[in-house]
Design an enzyme around this catalytic site. Structure first.
Site, PDB file in Angstrom:
ATOM      1  N   GLN A   1      13.347   1.630  18.390  1.00 29.02           N
ATOM      2  CA  GLN A   1      12.833   2.619  19.325  1.00 29.02           C
ATOM      3  C   GLN A   1      12.051   1.917  20.430  1.00 29.02           C
ATOM      4  O   GLN A   1      11.159   1.115  20.150  1.00 29.02           O
ATOM      5  CB  GLN A   1      11.925   3.602  18.584  1.00 29.02           C
ATOM      6  CG  GLN A   1      11.479   4.791  19.387  1.00 29.02           C
ATOM      7  CD  GLN A   1      10.669   5.752  18.538  1.00 29.02           C
ATOM      8  OE1 GLN A   1      10.406   5.505  17.367  1.00 29.02           O
ATOM      9  NE2 GLN A   1      10.242   6.849  19.118  1.00 29.02           N
TER      10      GLN A   1
ATOM     11  N   SER B   1       6.973   3.375  23.571  1.00 29.95           N
ATOM     12  CA  SER B   1       5.615   3.052  24.008  1.00 29.95           C
ATOM     13  C   SER B   1       5.585   1.864  24.960  1.00 29.95           C
ATOM     14  O   SER B   1       6.422   0.962  24.883  1.00 29.95           O
ATOM     15  CB  SER B   1       4.725   2.748  22.800  1.00 29.95           C
ATOM     16  OG  SER B   1       4.551   3.896  21.996  1.00 29.95           O
TER      17      SER B   1
ATOM     18  N   GLU C   1      11.212  11.726  14.133  1.00 26.82           N
ATOM     19  CA  GLU C   1      10.415  10.601  13.656  1.00 26.82           C
ATOM     20  C   GLU C   1       9.234  11.087  12.826  1.00 26.82           C
ATOM     21  O   GLU C   1       8.968  10.567  11.738  1.00 26.82           O
ATOM     22  CB  GLU C   1       9.912   9.778  14.843  1.00 26.82           C
ATOM     23  CG  GLU C   1       9.022   8.603  14.431  1.00 26.82           C
ATOM     24  CD  GLU C   1       8.494   7.832  15.624  1.00 26.82           C
ATOM     25  OE1 GLU C   1       8.249   6.627  15.479  1.00 26.82           O
ATOM     26  OE2 GLU C   1       8.316   8.429  16.704  1.00 26.82           O
TER      27      GLU C   1
ATOM     28  N   GLU D   1      -4.725  11.672  16.634  1.00 27.03           N
ATOM     29  CA  GLU D   1      -5.349  12.525  17.657  1.00 27.03           C
ATOM     30  C   GLU D   1      -4.306  13.342  18.395  1.00 27.03           C
ATOM     31  O   GLU D   1      -4.490  14.539  18.663  1.00 27.03           O
ATOM     32  CB  GLU D   1      -6.139  11.648  18.630  1.00 27.03           C
ATOM     33  CG  GLU D   1      -7.385  11.000  18.044  1.00 27.03           C
ATOM     34  CD  GLU D   1      -7.070   9.810  17.149  1.00 27.03           C
ATOM     35  OE1 GLU D   1      -7.964   9.383  16.401  1.00 27.03           O
ATOM     36  OE2 GLU D   1      -5.922   9.301  17.203  1.00 27.03           O
TER      37      GLU D   1
END
Length: 401
Positions: free
Chosen positions: A115, A118, A233, A370
């Site tokens: 993947q 990010s 995911e 978060e």
């Protein structure tokens, strides 16, 4: 169970019986067996016929897996974890030609995936990514950097999202690609972790030329395709070591408790163990219920519940295990640098000391805890969203460091 359910169950049962009779897994090469399983529509039974499925309800996948394992088939290689993310994305957003080209070798393990989401400046704010893809005829020239790319050093293909129109708002100017990891200009560098492993990587992409037929979905629709990947995911991670099977840190905690000297079995520790066991059981049964109720399609934001719960549980349970070991928990672990050939996100194959260290990543990978709380608050509970002042302006005009 309805007549329709009975019919679907009978169809899967017959297909599995035929598969196991014609290709016994104990005498058939694993990759070959998985190829036959794909051709029989038993890779993902909820996918369409011709693409590894039978167009049936997804909870029947568990029956297929159990029957194959009972007949001697090997467990799915952990290094192919990302097919649980890539396959639904390609089926949902890809062309028939892409499905024919990519799904079968993905399921057999002939081609592994990673993947590429990010970036150093776009982690939790994934839609803020800056990797650029510029159209040049029938190709896209890609430049940028990705980070925290698990098993990218083993991958043949990467799920890549890049910015194709910086003048659009950040959620609208992205496009999704299948990136051939062997292309010139793709460089994978290891990131050493606290465990001593380099399971994670950073990937530098310099003038890599990606054919347009590797584009998954329409230009500018990368956010929609990426959501499919992300939801799968989080569901896959959340159904991990405390899914519908009993295996993981809680088993190790109970084993260590039984071996503990009687004078160290304090009431406080016993209560802590029971609380952990109850949480583990609640997660296991919740995942089992969700699987039984699933009918079709991709998971929704509810998958973030299991992911958030598992992240916290793994850290607390492995910490409890190391506490039971006492001073012995500080020794007998090898921190030598190594690049693993499989995924260590689940289970205790490397021991509880490794799991204690590796669990620190659980609350980061697949979306930070978060961010999971934001998703649950807004999309599940219906709470007001946080102010987002950059949502409707062009990405190129958003201030950034």
């Amino acid at each position: 169970m309805s007549t329709s359910d009975d019919s679907e169950l009978g169809r899967v049962t017959t297909a599995v019986d035929t598969l196991l009779a014609e290709h016994p897994p104990v005498t058939t090469d694993d990759r070959e067996f998985r190829g036959h399983r794909y051709d029989a529509g038993l890779a993902w039974v909820h996918f369409a016929e011709g693409f590894g499925g039978l167009g049936l309800r997804p909870d029947l996948n568990r029956l297929v897996e159990e029957r194959c394992r009972q007949a001697g088939a090997k467990a799915t290689d952990a290094s192919t974890f990302f097919m649980a993310l890539a396959a639904p994305t390609i089926v949902t957003h890809g062309s028939d030609e892409q499905k024919r080209r990519l799904l079968r070798p993905m399921f057999t393990g002939a081609e592994r995936w990673c993947q590429l989401f990010s970036e150093p400046g776009a982690g939790s704010d994934f839609a803020g990514l800056g990797t650029r893809a510029v159209r040049d005829g029938d190709e896209w020239v890609v430049n940028g950097q990705k980070v925290w790319n698990t098993l990218a050093h083993l991958a043949d293909w990467g799920m890549l999202v890049a910015r194709t129109d910086p003048e659009q708002p950040k959620h609208k100017g992205m496009t999704y690609f299948a990136l051939d990891m062997r292309l010139p200009g793709v460089e994978v560098r290891p990131l050493r972790q606290i465990t001593g492993e380099a399971e994670f990587n950073e990937v530098y992409i310099t003038d890599a030329r990606v054919p347009d037929d590797c584009r998954i979905g329409a230009v500018g629709e990368g956010w929609r395709a990426a959501l499919t990947t992300l939801m799968n995911e989080r569901t896959a991670i959340g159904a991990g070591s405390s899914g519908t099977r009993r295996k993981g840190p809680i088993d190790e905690a109970m084993r260590l408790w039984k071996e503990l000297a009687p004078d160290r079995r304090t009431g406080a520790r016993e209560q802590q163990l029971m609380r952990l066991y109850c949480v583990s059981e609640a997660m296991r049964l919740t995942n089992a219920r969700a699987s039984a109720k699933a009918r079709a399609g991709n998971p929704g934001p509810e998958g973030s519940i299991a992911k958030l719960a598992l992240s916290d549980f793994n850290k607390r349970c492995t910490e409890f295990c190391v506490d039971l070991l006492g001073a012995h928990g500080l020794v007998e672990y090898d921190f030598t640098f190594r690049r693993p050939d499989t995924l260590s996100v689940d289970g205790l194959d490397h021991g509880v000391r490794h799991s204690f260290l590796r669990a620190r990543a659980n609350s980061i990978e697949g979306g930070t805890s978060e961010i999971m709380k934001n998703i649950l608050g807004e999309q599940v509970l219906g709470l007001p969203g946080e102010p987002r002042v950059d949502k409707d302006i062009a990405w190129s005009k958003v201030p950034r460091n």
